[in-house]
Design an enzyme around this catalytic site. Structure first.
Site, short mmCIF file in Angstrom:
data_model
loop_
_atom_site.label_atom_id
_atom_site.label_comp_id
_atom_site.label_asym_id
_atom_site.label_seq_id
_atom_site.Cartn_x
_atom_site.Cartn_y
_atom_site.Cartn_z
N ARG A 172 0.83 -1.21 0.00
CA ARG A 172 0.00 0.00 0.00
C ARG A 172 0.86 1.26 0.00
NH1 ARG A 172 -5.15 0.35 1.82
NH2 ARG A 172 -4.74 2.13 3.17
N ARG A 176 10.02 6.22 -2.46
CA ARG A 176 10.36 7.22 -3.48
C ARG A 176 11.81 7.68 -3.36
NH1 ARG A 176 5.37 10.06 -2.06
NH2 ARG A 176 3.66 9.09 -3.19
N ARG A 248 -8.81 -6.43 13.89
CA ARG A 248 -8.17 -5.55 14.85
C ARG A 248 -9.14 -4.41 15.14
NH1 ARG A 248 -4.17 -7.40 17.58
NH2 ARG A 248 -3.03 -5.41 17.69
N ARG A 278 -0.05 5.95 16.36
CA ARG A 278 0.04 7.28 15.76
C ARG A 278 -0.79 8.28 16.55
NH1 ARG A 278 -3.17 5.97 10.02
NH2 ARG A 278 -5.06 5.16 10.98
N GLU A 299 -3.78 6.68 19.03
CA GLU A 299 -4.45 5.50 18.46
C GLU A 299 -3.76 4.23 18.92
OE1 GLU A 299 -5.40 6.19 14.33
OE2 GLU A 299 -5.28 4.05 13.89
N TYR A 347 -10.20 -5.02 3.42
CA TYR A 347 -9.81 -3.65 3.68
C TYR A 347 -10.10 -2.86 2.41
CZ TYR A 347 -7.56 0.53 5.11
OH TYR A 347 -7.36 1.83 5.46
N ASP A 349 -10.53 1.04 0.70
CA ASP A 349 -10.52 2.50 0.79
C ASP A 349 -11.87 3.03 0.33
OD1 ASP A 349 -8.03 3.17 1.88
OD2 ASP A 349 -7.02 2.80 -0.03
P1 FAD Z 1 -18.83 1.21 7.13
O1 FAD Z 1 -18.36 2.62 7.01
O2 FAD Z 1 -18.26 0.39 8.24
O3 FAD Z 1 -20.42 1.22 7.25
C1 FAD Z 1 -21.16 0.09 7.62
C2 FAD Z 1 -22.36 0.57 8.42
O4 FAD Z 1 -23.25 -0.54 8.62
C3 FAD Z 1 -21.99 1.07 9.81
O5 FAD Z 1 -22.46 2.40 9.98
C4 FAD Z 1 -22.69 0.10 10.77
O6 FAD Z 1 -23.22 0.75 11.93
C5 FAD Z 1 -23.82 -0.44 9.90
N1 FAD Z 1 -24.27 -1.77 10.30
C6 FAD Z 1 -23.51 -2.89 10.45
N2 FAD Z 1 -24.30 -3.94 10.79
C7 FAD Z 1 -25.57 -3.48 10.88
C8 FAD Z 1 -26.85 -4.10 11.17
N3 FAD Z 1 -26.94 -5.40 11.45
N4 FAD Z 1 -27.95 -3.31 11.17
C9 FAD Z 1 -27.85 -1.98 10.89
N5 FAD Z 1 -26.69 -1.36 10.58
C10 FAD Z 1 -25.57 -2.10 10.57
N6 FAD Z 1 -10.33 4.95 3.37
C11 FAD Z 1 -9.79 5.91 2.58
O7 FAD Z 1 -10.14 5.99 1.40
N7 FAD Z 1 -8.90 6.83 3.08
C12 FAD Z 1 -8.48 6.79 4.38
O8 FAD Z 1 -7.66 7.63 4.80
C13 FAD Z 1 -9.02 5.79 5.23
N8 FAD Z 1 -8.64 5.74 6.52
C14 FAD Z 1 -9.14 4.75 7.30
C15 FAD Z 1 -8.70 4.70 8.63
C16 FAD Z 1 -9.16 3.71 9.45
C17 FAD Z 1 -8.71 3.70 10.90
C18 FAD Z 1 -10.04 2.71 8.94
C19 FAD Z 1 -10.47 1.56 9.82
C20 FAD Z 1 -10.51 2.77 7.64
C21 FAD Z 1 -10.05 3.79 6.81
N9 FAD Z 1 -10.50 3.90 5.49
C22 FAD Z 1 -9.96 4.87 4.68
C23 FAD Z 1 -11.51 2.98 4.93
C24 FAD Z 1 -12.98 3.48 5.09
O9 FAD Z 1 -13.30 3.61 6.47
C25 FAD Z 1 -13.92 2.49 4.39
O10 FAD Z 1 -13.62 2.49 3.02
C26 FAD Z 1 -15.40 2.81 4.51
O11 FAD Z 1 -15.78 3.05 5.84
C27 FAD Z 1 -16.22 1.63 3.98
O12 FAD Z 1 -17.59 1.95 4.00
P2 FAD Z 1 -18.71 0.84 4.25
O13 FAD Z 1 -20.01 1.52 4.04
O14 FAD Z 1 -18.40 -0.38 3.46
O15 FAD Z 1 -18.53 0.42 5.78
N1 UDP Z 2 3.25 0.88 8.33
C1 UDP Z 2 4.42 0.86 9.07
N2 UDP Z 2 4.93 2.05 9.50
C2 UDP Z 2 4.33 3.23 9.27
C3 UDP Z 2 3.14 3.25 8.52
C4 UDP Z 2 2.62 2.04 8.07
O1 UDP Z 2 4.97 -0.19 9.32
O2 UDP Z 2 4.85 4.28 9.71
C5 UDP Z 2 2.71 -0.42 7.85
C6 UDP Z 2 1.63 -0.99 8.79
O3 UDP Z 2 1.76 -2.39 8.82
C7 UDP Z 2 0.34 -0.60 8.12
C8 UDP Z 2 0.72 -0.68 6.63
O4 UDP Z 2 2.10 -0.26 6.58
O5 UDP Z 2 -0.71 -1.46 8.44
C9 UDP Z 2 -0.13 0.19 5.70
O6 UDP Z 2 -0.01 1.54 6.12
P1 UDP Z 2 -1.19 2.58 5.99
O7 UDP Z 2 -0.67 3.90 6.40
O8 UDP Z 2 -1.81 2.42 4.65
O9 UDP Z 2 -2.18 2.05 7.14
P2 UDP Z 2 -3.67 2.53 7.52
O10 UDP Z 2 -3.83 3.97 7.18
O11 UDP Z 2 -4.55 1.64 6.74
O12 UDP Z 2 -3.73 2.26 8.98
#
Ligand code: FAD
Ligand code: UDP
Length: 379
Positions: A172, A176, A248, A278, A299, A347, A349
């Site tokens: 991911r 560079r 996780r 972080r 976090e 996972y 985005d």
């Molecule tokens: P979700 O957003 O999880 O929505 C699912 C919904 O379903 C929830 O609101 C839940 O309450 C509901 N639900 C579940 N079960 C039930 C049920 N039985 N009845 C009623 N409701 C229910 N993506 C990026 O592009 N850029 C980023 O920088 C980025 N950062 C992230 C950082 C973190 C820490 C994490 C974990 C993810 C990140 N993502 C990022 C990914 C992003 O969060 C997901 O792409 C997005 O949330 C997916 O949307 P979704 O609708 O599939 O799931």
């Molecule tokens: N990672 C790492 N060091 C960093 C940032 C990321 O080892 O400083 C690793 C870590 O295993 C992470 C993966 O690279 O799960 C992908 O990083 P990203 O920043 O995409 O993680 P996310 O935003 O999904 O938590």
């Protein structure tokens, strides 16, 4: 036209619902939470006025022009570059690993070609086809940079040695040999001016859609609908009867500061001795706003228990086998399609989530009677 239920008001559910509603279908959407936008939910902190990424930092980035146009229909996305830093042994380095990181780390002033040749001397070239995270790192950045920036962070993030994780996790991140410190390498990148929740609220704002919050949907409720799009957890649909898919989860310890605490949105902490991965300073996600106060999240990552929010699917050998079993059960269901990061246990985005949701809804519109359990196979 039949009765449609969309479970989940995150990007998956909202985009599927909107696409069907625009085609003339009446769509019910439910979410168990008391807000829309799923894990992308944002809300203002009442004390500082800062827009908080409630479930962790979210930056919108994509190469998909149609997805970029789609989100821009529902909100203004302002330019934003994610310039992540990392603090190691009292020094701050630039991420993703770039020429600045390499020169700082080795105390050198190499030019791009010199750095590339130097890193080749550090890399373990005996690894021809890296399968694990560790092999991928040793092959491409070498032992020193791996130990410094990746090994500890990954151990904390995933709770296991990087040698047990797939190479795809590290892929991911770019490496560079210039001074470009943009964390993402996509054509379009931005942050919604008024947060993600405002965007999703507008996606959901259509006369053919009704949204009920605080409503949990169960498999037994499906009999009242002709088709269900389910973006909840795949194993949850079956009441976890084969066991739980491993995730996780994250704990966010929030604190406030009067001023600018770290000078950037995301600061990583790769050392294992530091218990968190972080720190996010939310106001830096909206550089067009001015706030004297600040709110930050430390976090922490840990194993997800039954009452925790599932964040990162683990997808190792045990989980993949269980996922296969659940996928088989899902394929035997009628009138339900599993979508999104939880429904397909991947996972994803935001941009991929939206692309898949658009494609899924269009496939349904093409022939509702032939909608499969998965528009995108989970394995
Ligand atoms: P979700 O957003 O999880 O929505 C699912 C919904 O379903 C929830 O609101 C839940 O309450 C509901 N639900 C579940 N079960 C039930 C049920 N039985 N009845 C009623 N409701 C229910 N993506 C990026 O592009 N850029 C980023 O920088 C980025 N950062 C992230 C950082 C973190 C820490 C994490 C974990 C993810 C990140 N993502 C990022 C990914 C992003 O969060 C997901 O792409 C997005 O949330 C997916 O949307 P979704 O609708 O599939 O799931
Ligand atoms: N990672 C790492 N060091 C960093 C940032 C990321 O080892 O400083 C690793 C870590 O295993 C992470 C993966 O690279 O799960 C992908 O990083 P990203 O920043 O995409 O993680 P996310 O935003 O999904 O938590």
């Amino acid at each position: 036209m039949g009765r449609i239920m969309v479970v989940g008001a995150g990007f998956s559910g909202a985009v599927i619902g909107r696409t069907l509603a625009e085609a003339g279908w009446h769509v019910n959407i439910v979410d168990a939470r008391d807000h829309v936008a799923g894990n992308c939910h944002t809300r203002r902190d009442p004390e500082t006025g800062v827009m908080v990424h409630v479930y962790g930092p979210h930056i919108f980035h994509t190469d998909d022009a149609e997805v970029w146009d789609f989100v821009n229909r529902f909100g203004t996305f302002l330019p934003f570059r994610n310039q992540v830093k990392t603090t190691l042994r009292g020094n701050v380095f630039s991420l993703p690993v770039n020429l600045h990181t390499i020169n700082q780390f080795y105390g050198r002033a190499m030019r791009p070609d010199e750095a590339r040749a130097f890193i080749e001397t550090q890399a373990d070239i005996s690894i021809t086809e890296p399968q694990t995270f560790e092999d991928q790192a040793l092959r491409f950045v070498g032992r020193d940079l791996y130990d410094a920036f990746f090994k500890g962070y990954t151990q904390k993030q995933w709770g296991c040695p990087p040698a047990d994780l797939p190479a795809s996790i590290l892929k991911r991140l770019p490496l560079r040999f210039n001074y470009d410190d943009n964390y993402f390498a996509h054509r379009f990148q931005g942050m919604p001016e008024h947060g993600y929740t405002a965007v999703v609220e507008r996606v959901l704002d259509h006369p053919n859609m009704s949204v009920s919050l605080g409503t949990r949907f169960a498999r037994s409720d499906a009999k009242d609908f002709d088709h269900v799009f389910y973006s909840g957890p795949l194993d949850g649909w079956f009441d976890y009867d084969l066991g739980r898919l491993g995730y996780r989860t994250l704990d966010f310890e929030s604190f406030r500061y009067d001023g600018d605490w770290q000078g950037c949105a995301v600061m990583n902490y790769p050392e294992v001795e530091v218990p968190f991965t972080r720190i996010t300073e939310h106001k830096h996600f909206a550089p067009w706003e001015a706030h004297s106060g600040s709110i930050l999240y430390r976090e922490f990552s840990r194993e997800c228990g039954p009452d925790d929010i599932p964040y990162y699917p683990i997808r190792q050998v045990r989980e993949r086998a269980l996922l296969g079993d659940y996928a088989r059960k899902a394929t035997a269901e009628r009138g339900v399609t599993f979508v999104g990061r939880l429904g397909t246990y991947r996972y994803l985005d935001m941009d991929v989530t939206i692309r898949e949701a658009l494609d899924c809804a269009r496939r349904f519109l093409g022939d509702p009677s032939r909608m499969p359990a998965f528009a995108v196979p989970p394995l």
